[in-house]
Design an enzyme around this catalytic site. Structure first.
Site, short mmCIF file in Angstrom:
data_model
loop_
_atom_site.label_atom_id
_atom_site.label_comp_id
_atom_site.label_asym_id
_atom_site.label_seq_id
_atom_site.Cartn_x
_atom_site.Cartn_y
_atom_site.Cartn_z
N SER A 101 36.90 -20.20 50.99
CA SER A 101 37.46 -21.51 50.85
C SER A 101 38.31 -21.84 52.13
O SER A 101 38.54 -20.94 52.95
CB SER A 101 38.59 -21.64 49.62
OG SER A 101 38.05 -21.04 48.50
N CYS A 149 34.65 -30.38 47.28
CA CYS A 149 35.16 -31.17 48.51
C CYS A 149 34.92 -30.83 49.74
O CYS A 149 34.97 -31.53 50.73
CB CYS A 149 36.61 -31.55 48.23
SG CYS A 149 37.57 -30.11 48.19
N ASN A 150 34.52 -29.73 49.81
CA ASN A 150 34.33 -28.83 51.17
C ASN A 150 33.11 -28.08 51.19
O ASN A 150 32.93 -27.28 52.22
CB ASN A 150 35.53 -28.31 51.78
CG ASN A 150 35.97 -27.08 50.60
OD1 ASN A 150 35.18 -26.37 50.04
ND2 ASN A 150 37.35 -27.12 50.73
N ARG A 151 32.19 -28.41 50.18
CA ARG A 151 30.84 -27.37 50.31
C ARG A 151 29.64 -28.21 49.35
O ARG A 151 30.38 -28.71 48.28
CB ARG A 151 31.11 -26.13 49.90
CG ARG A 151 31.33 -25.75 48.36
CD ARG A 151 31.17 -24.28 48.10
NE ARG A 151 32.38 -23.56 48.93
CZ ARG A 151 32.35 -22.96 49.92
NH1 ARG A 151 31.09 -22.31 50.19
NH2 ARG A 151 33.39 -22.20 50.39
N GLY A 177 43.59 -40.92 40.46
CA GLY A 177 42.52 -40.18 39.71
C GLY A 177 42.76 -39.47 38.69
O GLY A 177 44.10 -38.92 38.74
#
Length: 597
Positions: free
Chosen positions: A109, A50-52, A192
């Site tokens: 992270s 979600c962030n890379r 989800g």
């Protein structure tokens, strides 16, 4: 060939760019296939979270590799290369290994020390193995990264430095209150059923929410997750007819109805569009409160307009620059801050104006006598210092009351699931990846982080040494094979010259010749392995090939055969070979020495 990584993350790119560059599962597969089909790359793996978004490859040319990998990332993400390039970072060889091991330990992270990245690395390796895009280098790299990450979490307190993105997001929603206490008794909706959503559901269940509802496009997956929560956290089975169940599954069509009942919503799906629009959330708030959802004021001016004035009445004759005093500070024209820095003559004029009482005052505010005393004290200070001391004490500002949120939303999806416009709705609190990135920038890092960094440095050195040693392995094996062929040829020649030898005599002669060859080659091959593992030792393989006149094709054939055996080994273990140790060249002699006495 050398390791190259090209990517972007929350550290290099704004969330808006990460959101647009997010890769679907199909896009990741196509990216891997196109990467290994490109000329500079022989292996490839994609780490997409979600962030890379990072593309790892084994390339034979640095500049050509960077250009090709950057272009492929732009093509498959849908973001133009010119727009994407400023946010890309590149790591090569040792720096690429160091970066990846740091990622595996959670040092890179958004929430330092979180352990979810290990599962994501494991999935990335499994995908590359399934598509046969991971060869010797990337298999070794990813498996070693998993071991390094596990070591960091088991040997240090890195877990205390951070937590999962889910827990961090819930902490932001709770506004400083203990998460477990804040969640106790609340109704929660999880949208989800993937790994992140499952973690969110487990976190909510452990905290003791009163009700946990799981919604997913594939209803069977939602049911399995709800059943698992019931089994692991002691929640009652999901019976749709029971209004008091703690865990149950619903189809996505039921989300609007569930929003009107939920206190906390966590969403993390793979949808390419919005799952919760601002209108849908507004309807949910209206359904909970019975009143239409109202938007917050768009700017501070509207808030300021609702505050009580700082002074009232006529201000004719005031010697101060009223526009400067009230417009920039908002302080009373009679207050100490208004006259700070004023010379003595102007201060006397201001004191006389105050004494005349030309300014009306509301009940409860300071009286003219009190103001006169304050001004007199300031005048005395001005007579000594030549000016009024600069001490600013702003008057208390009335705060506009804000309602407590009736609906707390946590969006962990990339691209986002929840419309960012919902943050303007009164009674709604939204935390998403962008706000988490801002909050995590100020998060303190534990002292254990330094220890993890030392572990990473040590493991990078060990990995590099193992790779250098492995680089010479095919050459040494080819040398041993050539020696074995020479022994076999000479024994056959001896049989022709001495046909009267019996089997026992022939066996003794064969063993003797093999011992001589083994002893001659043992010390050089062990020593060359040690030398090759040291920095700058790559040239020993070339020297060995030159000295013994080994054909490059023979060495390459040994390397390919070893890669095939490693692929079969990984496949037999379900694509995750955690227990296999690196090939030890001290065991090169085993194949030739099976007949040794």
């Amino acid at each position: 060939m050398s390791l190259l990584v090209v990517g972007l993350s929350h550290r290099s790119a704004p969330v808006s760019v990460l959101e647009r560059a997010a890769l679907s599962a199909d896009a990741q597969i196509k990216l891997l296939q196109d990467t290994v089909a490109a000329e500079p790359a022989a292996e490839a793996a994609v780490l997409a979270t979600c962030n890379r978004i990072e593309l790892y490859a084994d390339v034979d040319k640095f500049h050509a590799g960077v250009a090709e990998l950057s272009t492929l990332l732009a093509q498959h993400s849908g973001v133009g290369l010119e727009e994407l390039t400023p946010y890309l970072y590149v790591h090569y060889e040792d720096r690429a290994v160091h970066h990846f091991f740091s990622v595996a330990c959670g040092l890179d992270s958004m929430v330092v020390g979180e352990g979810q990245i290990l599962g994501q690395i494991k999935d990335a390796l499994a995908t590359a193995q399934e598509l046969h895009t991971a060869g010797r280098l990337l298999n070794d790299l990813f498996q070693q990264a998993l071991r390094v990450g596990k070591r960091a979490h088991s040997e240090t307190g890195i877990d205390r430095a951070g937590q999962s993105l889910v827990t961090f997001g819930l902490e932001q929603l709770s506004s400083g209150a203990p998460v477990d206490a804040w969640l106790k008794g609340k109704r929660a909706l999880v949208i989800g059923a993937g790994s992140m959503s499952s973690l969110a559901a487990a976190t909510l269940a452990r905290a003791g929410v009163a009700e946990l509802v799981v919604a997913n496009r594939t209803f069977d997956r939602a049911e399995r997750l709800a059943a698992l929560l019931a089994e692991q956290y002691g929640q009652r089975p999901a019976d749709q007819d029971d209004p008091d169940v703690l865990a149950r599954a619903v189809p996505m069509e039921s989300v609007p109805d569930e929003l009107t009942r939920a206190d906390v919503v966590v969403s993390c799906t793979g949808a390419t569009g919005l799952v919760l629009t601002a209108d849908l959330v507004a309807e949910a708030v209206e359904g909970r409160t019975g009143a239409p959802a109202v938007e917050r004021a768009a700017d501070s001016d509207s808030v300021r307009s609702g505050l009580p004035p700082t002074s009232v009445g006529s201000e004719d004759g005031c010697p101060l620059d009223l526009s400067a005093v009230q417009g920039s500070t908002g302080f009373s024209v009679m207050g100490e801050a208004a006259v700070a820095g004023m010379d003595a003559a102007t201060l006397e004029q201001h004191a006389a104006w105050v004494d005349n009482g030309t300014v009306d005052r509301r009940e409860g505010r300071r009286t003219p006598e009190i103001d006169t005393d304050a001004v007199a004290a300031l005048a005395a200070a001005a007579a000594t210092l030549g000016r009024v001391p600069e001490r600013r004490r702003p008057e208390p500002v009335a705060e506009v009351p804000r309602p407590l949120p009736v609906l707390s939303l946590l969006d962990l999806a990339m691209p986002r699931d929840i419309d960012a416009a919902v943050h303007r709705l009164l009674g709604v609190r939204l935390v998403d990846i962008e706000s988490l990135a801002e909050a995590s920038a100020d998060a303190p890092m534990a002292a254990d982080v330094d220890q993890v960094r030392r572990i990473v440095s040590d493991e990078v050195a060990a990995f590099d040494a193992a790779q250098r040693a492995a680089h010479i392995t095919p050459t040494v094996v080819a040398l041993r094979a050539m020696a074995a062929d020479v022994v076999a040829s000479e024994i056959a020649r001896l049989d022709g010259r001495l046909p009267g030898l019996d089997d026992k005599q022939r066996g003794e002669i064969t063993q003797t010749v093999r011992r001589v060859v083994d002893k001659l080659l043992h010390a050089p091959t062990v020593r060359v392995k040690q030398l090759a593992a040291e920095p700058g030792g790559a040239g020993y393989a070339d020297a060995l090939r030159t000295l013994f006149d080994l054909e490059p094709e023979t060495v390459a054939a040994v390397s390919r055969a070893d890669d095939d055996s490693r692929d079969h080994s990984s496949a037999a273990l379900g694509g995750l070979d955690f227990g296999r140790e690196n090939f030890d060249s001290n065991n090169f002699e085993s194949a030739e020495n099976r007949g040794r006495a």
